[in-house]
Every structure is written in C-alpha cells, then in structure tokens.
Design an enzyme around this catalytic site. Structure first.
Site, PDB file in Angstrom:
ATOM      1  N   GLU A 121      34.306  53.304  50.260  1.00 18.35           N
ATOM      2  CA  GLU A 121      33.965  52.917  48.897  1.00 18.35           C
ATOM      3  C   GLU A 121      32.585  52.282  48.881  1.00 18.35           C
ATOM      4  O   GLU A 121      32.007  51.965  49.932  1.00 18.35           O
ATOM      5  CB  GLU A 121      35.021  51.968  48.309  1.00 18.35           C
ATOM      6  CG  GLU A 121      36.351  52.665  48.077  1.00 18.35           C
ATOM      7  CD  GLU A 121      37.341  51.826  47.274  1.00 18.35           C
ATOM      8  OE1 GLU A 121      36.974  50.705  46.868  1.00 18.35           O
ATOM      9  OE2 GLU A 121      38.464  52.302  47.049  1.00 18.35           O
ATOM     10  N   HIS A 237      32.324  47.243  35.910  1.00 20.90           N
ATOM     11  CA  HIS A 237      32.620  48.471  36.653  1.00 20.90           C
ATOM     12  C   HIS A 237      31.833  49.617  36.026  1.00 20.90           C
ATOM     13  O   HIS A 237      31.810  49.764  34.806  1.00 20.90           O
ATOM     14  CB  HIS A 237      34.120  48.771  36.613  1.00 20.90           C
ATOM     15  CG  HIS A 237      34.541  49.737  37.676  1.00 20.90           C
ATOM     16  ND1 HIS A 237      34.252  51.085  37.613  1.00 20.90           N
ATOM     17  CD2 HIS A 237      35.215  49.536  38.837  1.00 20.90           C
ATOM     18  CE1 HIS A 237      34.731  51.677  38.695  1.00 20.90           C
ATOM     19  NE2 HIS A 237      35.327  50.767  39.449  1.00 20.90           N
TER      20      HIS A 237
END
Length: 555
Positions: A121, A237
């Site tokens: 990630e 985000h």
C-alpha cells in the site's frame, strides 16, 4: 450467546469502555476476566467506523521485511511528528497481535501456498498489509464480537449515548460518565473510563466516515480538561466514490497498491506529474495532487477517475468484492469503466494525548484508537496502521490494575421528570441550520487546502454558533444536570442529536483554531499562505482548555 444486551443500566462498573469498534472491543477483551466491564455503544454493536474499514492491518512478518523497516516507513509518512517510542512499540508488537487474531479465527487472505498474503500500500516499502478481501474491518469486528459474547464479565449497553465525563471535584479523577439510555439520563461510576469513540469525520461535508463519527470523545475530553494534541492533522483519503446521490464510499488504498491508475478527463495518468511514486505516494500528497490538478482544469473537466482495468479481472473479483458490489449499485462496471473519485475526510491523526498505556492527562481516563493521539501517526498516518494501533494499544489494558482504585459513590439527588426538558421551535431551527452548514464551513476552510483568512472567518462563524447553542434553554438544562440526578427524557426532545451537534461544534472550533495556530504546511495540514514546512514547527500542537502551545516531541 452467553449474555444479553442490557437496557437497564447498572450504576457501578470497574471499567467503562465507551465505543464498540475495534479499539473498544479489543480493550474490553484485554481487560482481566475478573474486572466488571461496561461496554457502551451509541448504536448497535456492529455499527462503527471499524466495521466500514476496507484497509488492512500492517505488520512486518514476511521475509525481507522487519519491524525496523515498518518503523522507517511510519516515521517517513509522519513527516517529522512521530514519537519514536510509540512507533517502535507499535511495530514491535504488530506480529504478535496478528498471531492473536489468527488464533481467534480471523480469515486473512492467503496465497496459493496458504501463506498469509501481504499486499503493498501507499508509502510502504514492502508488502506487509494483511486483508480479509476488502472488508477487513467487518471481519475484525465479527471476530472480536464473537469473542466478547464468551466473556461473562462484559455487560453491553447498546444504543446508549455518553453525554459527559464525570470528574471528582477534589481529586480531578475521572470517576464515571453521564449517559442517555432508554429514555433516561443517568450517571454511572467506574474505577476507570476508556474512551474508544473513534473519529470526527462528520464535521466535514465530504467524508468516508459513518454518521456516528461526530468527535464525541475528543469533545468530551476537551470539556473535561484533558490535553489534546495535533488536531489540525486530518487525513483526506484521495479516492472516495463521487457520484450524485451516492455515499462517499471509500475505494481502498489497496486498489492502487494492486496497480489501479488515476486518470484525468483527458485520460492522462497525472500523478507522476506531482510525485515520483505516482499513485503510491503518501495519502496527503495524492489528495493534494488531485485537488491541485482539478483547480487547474476547466470546469467541464472537473473530475478524476480511478481505473482498475490494469488489474487482472480475476484478482479484482477475489480482492475487491465489496467495491464491485457498491460500484455496480451506482451504475459503474469496474471491469469496463473507471470509477469517478475525489478526496474526502477520512482519518483524524490528532486526538486526546496519551502515553504508551493509553493514559490521558486526567487520572482514571484512558483513550485508545482514533480518539487518541499516541504519537504513532505524526502529521500523516501510514496506510493500515490504524487498525493495528487499536489492537496494540488496547492489548495493554491486560496490565491495568484497578484493585486499589476506589469507585466513587453516586450522590443521591432528586430525580427530574420529562416535563423539565424543553426545546423551543427556534432552537430546533438552529439545530438544523448548524448540522447543514457547519460541515460545509469546515470543508471549505479547513479541508485539503487552507488559508489564514478563510479560517479566521470560519472561526468567527463557529464561535457565533457555539455561543447561541450554549445559551439555548436546552443546553442550559442539560449542562446543569447534577451527578446523581436521573432525568426522564420526552422522546420528542432530540437530546442525542443536540449533544452530537455540540460535539461537532466543539471539534470544528478546535480543528480550525489548531490549523490557524500552525503557520506551516506538513502532512495532512496544508496552508496555501504557508506552503512550506518550517523547522521551528517540528513540534506538537497541544491544546488544554483555551490554550494552544507548541510542545517539543517526547522522543
């Protein structure tokens, strides 16, 4: 099931845990089995931000990885504000917590050889993130809840809203809470109170957080006098589903880790124009890059997309079933078309200041999970460290010794009837106005890009709302309920909505003031009028009551 969810609230517990997400459940499970625990959830037990979490749990357990590398990545993402002791504690404890979850039965994804499947990630230098498809949070909550039902010492108080903390007037120790449950406001005493209330994303109009994320723990802690830290650092985000009428559903970081591309209206893969790591740059960089790119585009091109087509279809089907399902519901076939996305408020790095045992500045009060500022995340959380933080720090409650702590007796005072609480029509209008407008004010003034002038105007507006709100008859009545008083609440009076709105006003004020106080840009805090990081600002912002100050790092 060995126990029921209780609606009749007991008046004494050894420990009260406020919050039923991963942090609250794990804290309750970690406490010694002889400790009588009250677990308080404002909604049903399964509804929490953890339940929504698609992201995984980061841990260095594979060959070629190490806790030291995990620590380096965490510190790098935190842009100079991580506490070394806290980070080292987190990464060293991570493998054992993963092992504990496996023993509980959580089904993490595995490779064909049945070894745990670790994925890469953003801002991680190694594949170290474990997933349960794209519903890791739900799998974790399901597993922890099943464990919790086996514990006879835990009493669950569902659909119960915590209004305030209760401190001893002489010692200052936190000795219980005031709560709203089954149409009554009452007081409950305890040897210790653990806040595990999650974040406050609902203060922003664009957020991936569920409706219950109203910053309750931070607001209550502040009103009680606890030290808060780094409240200006909110993570946005980069990739939330953006379609008319659709919720801001989070499209997991893991999608980009598996090879998805961000595209603009012309089909250009633009992230490499802003950072060498492209889509795998730290979250704050990706969100700010999207914001900057859209600001420079023509109005008709004001949209970006996340393209999953570079990923093999069978891998999409196996890894991201929930994303496929939600996108299909809103008319997007991820196999054929890119997903329209934009940034949204997601995770609060700041919170109530705690030590490695989750102790706050108030004796008897603890905080764990997103509500806490442990020093792990710094100015920008590394992906998939948040669920890990819940587990590692909550596990320390196994060592909590409350045997020598006296539980305070609740004063016996006159009960109040339902007719004593009133709300005026103009106050109901004010409540609706604030809930509609406050999130827009915060998004426009304290969102991805901030400026001093914008924030000053917003602070003035929020201050005006807070003054009117606190001077209203209902606020005056609620704030003068004495410890020991029981109040029967008329169901037509929206006490919970009122209290949540007060919490949102408080955290909105705190975020704005903290962001205005920090005259630099760093991590999740970007100011257009101070676009560079400053060496003198490599320090925490600590808030206590109405005092803001710079405080050096502990380590």
């Amino acid at each position: 099931m060995s126990q029921d969810i209780h609606t009749q609230v007991s008046s004494h517990f050894d420990v009260l845990v406020v919050g039923g997400g991963a942090a609250g459940l794990y804290a309750a499970l970690s406490l010694p089995s002889h400790v009588r625990v009250g677990l308080i959830t404002k909604d049903s037990l399964s509804r929490s931000a953890s339940d929504w979490a698609q992201g995984g749990i980061a841990a260095a357990f594979d060959k070629g990885d190490s806790p030291e590398l995990h620590a380096q990545d965490t510190v790098s993402a935190g842009v100079g504000l991580c506490e070394t002791r806290a980070v080292n504690f987190l990464v060293q404890q991570a493998p054992s917590q993963v092992h504990a979850l496996l023993e509980m039965g959580i089904a993490f994804d595995r490779r064909q050889d049945q070894q745990l499947a670790a994925t890469l990630e953003a801002a991680h230098s190694r594949p170290r993130v474990l997933h349960a498809a794209d519903t890791t949070g739900r799998a974790l909550i399901k597993t922890l809840t099943a464990q919790m039902w086996q514990r006879s010492n835990i009493e669950v108080l569902a659909d119960t809203f915590t209004l305030e903390l209760w401190r001893h007037p002489e010692t200052g120790r936190c000795q219980g809470i005031c709560l709203l449950s089954a149409g009554q406001i009452s007081w409950v005493s305890a040897g210790a109170v653990i806040l595990a209330t999650g974040g406050g994303g609902q203060v922003f109009s664009q957020t991936t957080n569920p409706a219950l994320s109203t910053g309750d723990g931070v607001a209550m802690g502040w009103r009680a006098g606890a030290q808060l830290r780094d409240l200006e650092f909110f993570q946005f985000h980069p990739t939330a589903l953006t379609l008319p009428g659709a919720p801001r559903f989070l499209i997991s970081e893991a999608v980009r880790g598996e090879g998805a591309h961000l595209l603009d209206a012309s089909g250009h893969r633009f992230m490499f124009d802003y950072h060498l790591q492209g889509e795998l740059a730290p979250r704050d960089v990706v969100s700010r890059s999207i914001f900057t790119h859209l600001q420079a585009s023509e109005p008709q091109d004001h949209q970006v997309w996340l393209d999953l087509r570079p990923i093999a279809p069978e891998k999409i089907q196996r890894r991201f079933p929930k994303i496929i399902q939600v996108c299909q519901k809103w008319g997007v076939d991820v196999y054929q078309n890119p997903i329209p996305v934009s940034p949204a408020a997601h995770y609060w790095m700041g919170g109530i200041r705690t030590d490695l045992q989750s102790q706050t500045s108030i004796p008897g009060l603890y905080a764990v999970g997103e509500v806490a500022s442990t020093g792990v995340h710094g100015a920008n959380r590394l992906a998939s460290n948040s669920l890990l933080e819940c587990l590692v720090f909550a596990a320390e409650f196994a060592h909590l010794d409350i045997s020598s702590i006296p539980i305070a007796d609740i004063p016996q005072t006159e009960a109040l009837g339902s007719t004593d609480l009133k709300i005026e029509p103009q106050d109901e209008s004010m409540l609706a106005e604030i809930r509609a407008q406050l999130p827009e004010v915060l998004w426009n003034s304290a969102g991805i890009a901030r400026s001093g002038e914008q924030m000053q105007r917003a602070i003035a507006q929020v201050h005006q709302w807070r003054q009117a709100f606190l001077s209203s008859p209902l606020s005056q009545q609620l704030n003068h309920i004495s410890p020991g008083q029981t109040v029967t609440v008329n169901p037509n009076i929206p006490v919970r909505a009122w209290a949540e709105t007060q919490n949102l006003l408080d955290i909105g004020y705190l975020i704005l003031k903290s962001a205005h106080f920090r005259t630099e840009s760093r991590g999740g805090h970007y100011r257009a009028d101070y676009p560079e990081s400053q060496e003198q600002w490599q320090a925490h912002t600590v808030v206590e009551q109405e005092t803001w100050q710079q405080v050096p790092l502990d380590s």
